[in-house]
Design an enzyme around this catalytic site. Structure first.
Site, mmCIF file in Angstrom:
data_model
loop_
_atom_site.group_PDB
_atom_site.id
_atom_site.type_symbol
_atom_site.label_atom_id
_atom_site.label_comp_id
_atom_site.label_asym_id
_atom_site.label_seq_id
_atom_site.Cartn_x
_atom_site.Cartn_y
_atom_site.Cartn_z
ATOM 1 N N ASP A 194 -18.910 -72.801 -13.745
ATOM 2 C CA ASP A 194 -17.652 -73.364 -14.260
ATOM 3 C C ASP A 194 -16.573 -72.330 -14.574
ATOM 4 O O ASP A 194 -15.955 -72.358 -15.646
ATOM 5 C CB ASP A 194 -17.932 -74.202 -15.507
ATOM 6 C CG ASP A 194 -18.823 -75.402 -15.222
ATOM 7 O OD1 ASP A 194 -19.174 -75.624 -14.055
ATOM 8 O OD2 ASP A 194 -19.203 -76.102 -16.185
ATOM 9 N N ASP A 197 -17.041 -78.112 -12.817
ATOM 10 C CA ASP A 197 -16.892 -79.339 -13.594
ATOM 11 C C ASP A 197 -15.852 -80.205 -12.884
ATOM 12 O O ASP A 197 -14.753 -79.717 -12.565
ATOM 13 C CB ASP A 197 -16.420 -78.982 -15.006
ATOM 14 C CG ASP A 197 -17.329 -79.503 -16.098
ATOM 15 O OD1 ASP A 197 -18.473 -79.876 -15.797
ATOM 16 O OD2 ASP A 197 -16.890 -79.525 -17.266
ATOM 17 N N HIS A 253 -10.628 -82.514 -19.797
ATOM 18 C CA HIS A 253 -10.657 -81.231 -19.100
ATOM 19 C C HIS A 253 -11.263 -81.391 -17.717
ATOM 20 O O HIS A 253 -12.030 -82.317 -17.464
ATOM 21 C CB HIS A 253 -11.466 -80.189 -19.887
ATOM 22 C CG HIS A 253 -12.930 -80.513 -19.973
ATOM 23 N ND1 HIS A 253 -13.438 -81.437 -20.867
ATOM 24 C CD2 HIS A 253 -13.998 -80.055 -19.269
ATOM 25 C CE1 HIS A 253 -14.751 -81.531 -20.716
ATOM 26 N NE2 HIS A 253 -15.118 -80.695 -19.743
ATOM 27 N N LYS A 281 -20.155 -81.147 -10.665
ATOM 28 C CA LYS A 281 -20.980 -81.871 -11.631
ATOM 29 C C LYS A 281 -20.103 -82.620 -12.623
ATOM 30 O O LYS A 281 -18.911 -82.348 -12.743
ATOM 31 C CB LYS A 281 -21.926 -80.912 -12.366
ATOM 32 C CG LYS A 281 -21.245 -79.802 -13.143
ATOM 33 C CD LYS A 281 -22.270 -78.803 -13.665
ATOM 34 C CE LYS A 281 -21.640 -77.709 -14.484
ATOM 35 N NZ LYS A 281 -21.036 -78.175 -15.748
ATOM 36 N N CYS A 306 -22.883 -75.021 -20.796
ATOM 37 C CA CYS A 306 -23.267 -75.147 -19.378
ATOM 38 C C CYS A 306 -24.060 -73.950 -18.862
ATOM 39 O O CYS A 306 -24.979 -74.111 -18.060
ATOM 40 C CB CYS A 306 -22.022 -75.392 -18.531
ATOM 41 S SG CYS A 306 -21.208 -76.963 -18.932
#
Length: 206
Positions: free
Chosen positions: A12, A52, A87, A112, A161
């Site tokens: 991410d 993300d 976000h 994801k 994460c």
């Protein structure tokens, strides 16, 4: 260069997690040059990046829960869920992979958090869903098929994460090392708990 059975997992590295972004990690931008150098230097034969990639009405967003504010905790599918600022919404600038990194050497980009009702911290498994299960993403099988035995993890955020990805990598049968200096947390008070969790999972710091 590391052996061919070692993979790099970059978690991410996106503008929304950088200072000034929607969900900033303090000093998150400080790790970008080091990660860019790793990719440019060709030290890893296999490189995976996660991204993300949330729908605009994702269940983890505080905006979807009237009366709630970011960083509140609710029960979601029987598990505690931190509510986040909106976000990494699909297709937005904040959801892009950081443009300061040359991603051309990346073998796989795994998106994801795409299902509205399920959050997804880990690169290997989604968070608990409505059926009480944590569905796999397929990453573990993909890495095993490539002969990967060890995974080095870096990126954002260290206390969510990155940590969950490292833990699930260990559960999936890989040796795991976390590149501590190439990660940053959402909460600067989390480092002690993160180190304890990594030690409990048998994960080394590199």
């Amino acid at each position: 260069m590391y052996a061919n059975d070692v993979a790099l997992l970059v978690v991410d590295l996106q503008p929304d997690f950088m200072p000034g972004g929607a969900l900033p990690c303090p000093q998150g931008d400080a790790i970008v040059p080091g990660i860019a150098a790793l990719l440019a230097g060709g030290r890893y034969a296999t490189v995976v990046a996660t991204q993300d990639w949330h729908p605009a009405d994702h269940a983890s967003f505080a905006s979807q829960h009237p009366g709630r504010t970011p960083f509140d905790t609710i029960d979601l599918h029987g598990q505690p869920q931190t509510l986040w600022p909106d976000h990494c919404v699909q297709g937005t600038v904040g959801a892009a992979l950081d443009p300061r990194v040359d991603w051309r050497s990346t073998d796989l980009i795994l998106r994801k958090g795409m299902r509205r009702q399920v959050d997804s911290y880990s690169a290997f498994r989604e968070n608990t869903g409505p059926d009480g299960e944590r569905p796999v993403t397929g990453l573990a099988g993909w890495l095993h098929e490539r002969g990967i035995a060890e995974v080095h993890v870096c990126g954002l955020a260290r206390d969510y994460c990155v940590l969950w990805s490292a833990q699930d990598a260990a559960i999936s049968g890989f040796r795991v090392r976390l590149l501590w200096e190439l990660s940053r947390p959402v909460s600067t008070d989390s480092d002690s708990a993160t180190r304890i969790a990594l030690d409990a999972a048998g994960i080394d710091l590199l």
